[in-house]
Design an enzyme around this catalytic site. Structure first.
Site, short mmCIF file in Angstrom:
data_model
loop_
_atom_site.label_atom_id
_atom_site.label_comp_id
_atom_site.label_asym_id
_atom_site.label_seq_id
_atom_site.Cartn_x
_atom_site.Cartn_y
_atom_site.Cartn_z
N LYS A 1 -8.46 -20.77 12.45
CA LYS A 1 -8.75 -21.41 11.29
C LYS A 1 -7.79 -22.76 11.22
CE LYS A 1 -12.07 -19.04 9.52
NZ LYS A 1 -12.46 -17.99 10.64
C1 LIG Z 1 -17.77 -18.20 7.05
C2 LIG Z 1 -17.07 -17.07 7.20
N1 LIG Z 1 -16.85 -15.93 6.20
C3 LIG Z 1 -16.02 -15.10 6.09
C4 LIG Z 1 -15.11 -14.80 7.32
C5 LIG Z 1 -14.14 -13.73 7.30
O1 LIG Z 1 -13.14 -13.95 7.44
P1 LIG Z 1 -12.10 -12.78 8.20
O2 LIG Z 1 -12.28 -13.02 9.53
O3 LIG Z 1 -10.36 -13.50 8.01
O4 LIG Z 1 -12.02 -11.59 7.59
C6 LIG Z 1 -15.08 -16.07 8.24
C7 LIG Z 1 -13.97 -15.94 9.42
O5 LIG Z 1 -14.42 -15.72 10.50
C8 LIG Z 1 -15.81 -16.97 8.05
O6 LIG Z 1 -15.94 -18.02 9.03
#
Ligand SMILES: Cc1ncc(COP(=O)(O)O)c(C=O)c1O
Length: 376
Positions: A185
């Site tokens: 990210k």
């Molecule tokens: C659009 C979207 N939603 C939710 C998430 C979930 O985040 P995490 O991987 O930190 O749980 C991500 C991350 O990859 C994402 O790209």
């Protein structure tokens, strides 16, 4: 001589992070220490949010945000099928149902008209996703939410640094918005997330539920509601604050790489690049995803790039066509044609802040060559 390998993503970690982590280690306070509030204040100030709550992941943040807007067992939440699977999964975590609607072919975000048509008696909330960092049409979703009395949660996991038309940063609106800090990210703490909100009561609820349901003013091991362990450690928070400190640089480096790609990939017939910013909305650059010309074998392209040392991957698959969603809800091809067309043709190219001009040119040159040779 074998060609240099170019990975899909690469985090930028500096001495600031190292110093910050060592400081926390020496302090002996590894969780629920002073770095938590510090990171929340730094982040809130960076995006212009009234409040921010750090959590263990974007998924955890989305889960708590949905609970905070009142989503419960049996409700429906209208959302995008073109997203990372977490944005739909979190709805199921509350025993509610994700109801998908098709996307806008240009921005690849949930189409407000399609979302509006998907609203039913059980709809409780809208969950637009700012996919690939491009802000969804929040003015339209606000109008729909007001008309039907719905909650709104923004999935801003990919959109740090983006701004809505008018210039306000994504994350600064009154409804909850959720960011993610996984290693690929714009800002990373390894794993982590943040919920921003304009509502002090939402902040209070999220803070409590991330910590097993303990209100901030309650004694150790007293809990007045159901909660989770969705805390973010002080080590991670310290890394986060260090990155907020140079966020502008991190974001502008990504924008530089995107501009280089745009130039280097110009004019390839049938290749669709990420949409340009429209009006005065701006993308927070997260990935560089292109849609291959129709009738090109995507897997072949990915294999050919890999053989030349360049990583790429299909990005993203349509959620409703994943086996779990097909089996659970009976989804089939043809339900969301725009999403399915885009999902079948998209690949993510290597994209990270420290990509050199030469690396971008090499990826673009190889893609051009592979496409020129691919069977039509
Ligand atoms: C659009 C979207 N939603 C939710 C998430 C979930 O985040 P995490 O991987 O930190 O749980 C991500 C991350 O990859 C994402 O790209």
């Amino acid at each position: 001589m074998s060609a240099e390998q170019i990975p899909l993503a690469k985090p930028v970690l500096g001495e600031e992070e190292e110093r910050a982590v060592v400081e926390v280690l020496r302090s002996g306070q590894l969780s629920l220490g002073p770095r938590l509030g510090e990171f929340e204040r730094d982040f809130a100030s960076a995006v212009g949010a009234a409040h921010a709550s750090a959590v263990s992941s974007g998924t955890a943040g989305l889960h708590l945000a949905l609970r905070a807007v009142g989503v419960q067992d049996g409700d429906e939440v209208v959302t995008s099928p073109f997203s990372f699977v977490a944005s739909a999964n979190v709805v199921l975590l509350e025993r509610a149902r994700p109801v998908f609607a098709d996307i806008d072919p240009l921005t690849l975000n949930l189409d407000p008209d399609a979302a509006s048509a998907a609203i039913g008696e059980r709809t409780k909330a809208l969950l637009p996703v700012h996919i690939f960092g491009y802000p969804a049409d929040m003015a339209a979703f606000d109008a729909i939410a007001a008309r039907h009395g719905l909650g709104v949660v923004e999935d801003a996991c990919e959109a740090l640094g983006a701004s809505y038309p008018g210039g306000d940063a994504v994350g600064s609106r009154p409804n909850p918005a959720v960011f993610a800090f996984y290693a690929n990210k714009q800002l990373t703490t390894g794993e982590g997330g943040m919920v921003t909100t304009g509502d002090a009561a939402v902040k209070q609820r999220v803070d409590s539920e991330r910590n097993q349901g303990r209100a901030p003013n309650m004694d150790w091991l007293d809990h007045d509601r159901l909660g989770f362990n969705y805390r973010l450690s002080d080590l991670a928070c310290a890394i986060g604050s260090a990155q907020v400190g140079r966020l502008a640089r991190l974001l502008s480096s990504r924008a530089r790489v995107a501009a280089l790609y745009r130039e280097a990939l110009d004019g390839i017939e049938g290749l669709t690049l990420p949409c340009e910013d429209r009006g005065d909305a701006t993308r927070g650059w997260f990935v560089f995803v292109v849609q291959l010309p129709r009738d090109i074998e995507r897997d072949e392209v990915i294999r050919a790039l890999a053989s030349r040392g360049i990583q790429s991957k299909p990005y993203l698959p349509a959620i409703h066509l994943m086996s779990f969603y097909r089996e659970r809800f009976g989804h089939r091809e043809g339900e969301f044609p725009v999403c399915e067309d885009v999902a079948a043709r998209s690949i993510a190219l290597p994209f990270f802040p420290e990509m050199s001009d030469a690396q971008v040119e090499r990826v673009a040159g190889e893609l051009r060559a592979v496409l020129a040779r691919a069977p039509a």
